[in-house]
Motif scaffolding. Structure first.
Motif, PDB file in Angstrom:
ATOM      1  N   THR A  57       0.804  -1.047   0.105  1.00 31.51           N
ATOM      2  CA  THR A  57       0.106   0.043  -0.014  1.00 31.51           C
ATOM      3  C   THR A  57       0.837   1.306   0.092  1.00 31.51           C
ATOM      4  N   THR A 135      -6.507 -14.924   0.884  1.00 31.05           N
ATOM      5  CA  THR A 135      -6.410 -13.601   0.612  1.00 31.05           C
ATOM      6  C   THR A 135      -7.380 -12.730   1.487  1.00 31.05           C
ATOM      7  N   GLU A 136      -8.574 -13.401   1.984  1.00 33.89           N
ATOM      8  CA  GLU A 136      -9.362 -13.050   2.970  1.00 33.89           C
ATOM      9  C   GLU A 136      -8.752 -12.675   4.335  1.00 33.89           C
ATOM     10  N   ASN A 139      -6.068 -10.016   3.891  1.00 34.31           N
ATOM     11  CA  ASN A 139      -6.648  -8.591   3.851  1.00 34.31           C
ATOM     12  C   ASN A 139      -7.364  -8.216   5.065  1.00 34.31           C
ATOM     13  N   ASP A 140      -7.480  -8.997   5.945  1.00 36.68           N
ATOM     14  CA  ASP A 140      -8.094  -8.828   7.447  1.00 36.68           C
ATOM     15  C   ASP A 140      -7.389  -8.088   8.147  1.00 36.68           C
ATOM     16  N   LYS A 142      -4.538  -5.942   6.638  1.00 33.73           N
ATOM     17  CA  LYS A 142      -3.907  -5.113   5.762  1.00 33.73           C
ATOM     18  C   LYS A 142      -3.708  -3.668   6.448  1.00 33.73           C
ATOM     19  N   HIS A 146      -0.050  -3.351   6.035  1.00 36.13           N
ATOM     20  CA  HIS A 146       0.126  -2.201   4.848  1.00 36.13           C
ATOM     21  C   HIS A 146       0.545  -3.165   3.592  1.00 36.13           C
ATOM     22  N   GLU A 148      -1.312  -5.814   0.854  1.00 36.08           N
ATOM     23  CA  GLU A 148      -2.652  -6.312   0.279  1.00 36.08           C
ATOM     24  C   GLU A 148      -2.421  -7.684  -0.517  1.00 36.08           C
ATOM     25  N   LEU A 150      -3.879  -9.919  -3.373  1.00 37.54           N
ATOM     26  CA  LEU A 150      -4.795 -10.022  -4.461  1.00 37.54           C
ATOM     27  C   LEU A 150      -4.548 -11.201  -5.370  1.00 37.54           C
TER      28      LEU A 150
END
Length: 215
Positions: A57, A135-136, A139-140, A142, A146, A148, A150
């Motif tokens: 990010t 991924t989930e 991203n919980d 992130k 910092h 992500e 994908l």
């Protein structure tokens, strides 16, 4: 006891009488048959691979994303991720644990999730389910990492098995059988070598007498 000794001696005699190439040929034939039979009887295995990529990010950089990708590769096969993936995959956690493998690259922030199954559609479903669950989970957090995660590419239904065909297993078996036959050839009992008998030169009485007279 005598019969057993006679039986063993007869067996060794037959083994010695075989031509050298016959042992190698027998090994190749037996190994080829066993290897080909194994390839026919063993169910085919299909593999499918899904890829996810770690993206930094604004508050992070590529090096950080690469480090987290390595960590996510190890987390992907943990119980927390597999427990969420089992519903989408349609298989229990134990099957996912045995069938799913992950790999990472030291140069790219990417994680590959590979699943193996006897059914092509199931292999793709398991790979995609684990990749999505990973991924989930990533991203919980992130906001703190910092980074992500994908999905880079989804796993597709394989059209050909990844396991070796009966022809390949037959060739491998034939090679192994030939090698074993060669080893047996090296250790088999050999015929005793016949050494030429040389007659000892012993002076006859006449020669001995002549020599004595000359002396």
């Amino acid at each position: 006891m005598t019969d057993n000794k006679h039986h063993h001696s007869t067996r060794f005699a037959r083994l010695r009488a075989l031509p050298p190439w016959s042992l190698v040929a027998a090994g190749v034939l037996a190994g080829g048959l066993l290897g080909g039979g194994y390839g026919v009887l063993k169910p085919p295995a299909y593999t499918a691979t899904s890829y996810v990529v770690a993206v930094p990010t604004e508050k992070s950089d590529t090096a950080t994303a690469l480090g987290f990708a390595q960590a996510y590769g190890r987390v992907a096969t943990q119980l927390a991720v597999l427990d969420d993936a089992q519903v989408r995959a349609g298989v229990p956690v134990a099957t996912l644990r045995d069938s799913v493998r992950t790999a990472t690259s030291p140069d790219a922030p990417m994680v590959s999730v590979t699943a193996t199954s006897a059914h092509p559609a199931q292999a793709a479903a398991m790979a995609n389910a684990v990749a999505r669950a990973l991924t989930e989970h990533a991203n919980d957090t992130k906001a703190d990492t910092h980074v992500e995660l994908l999905q880079f590419s989804r796993a597709v239904k394989p059209t050909e098995p990844a396991s070796a065909s009966p022809t390949v297993t037959g060739l491998v078996g034939a090679s192994a059988g030939g090698l074993l036959g060669g080893l047996v050839l090296l250790v088999r009992p050999r015929r005793p070598e016949e050494e030429p008998v040389r007659a000892a030169s012993v002076p006859g009485p006449a020669i001995a007498a002549d020599s004595h007279g000359q002396l």
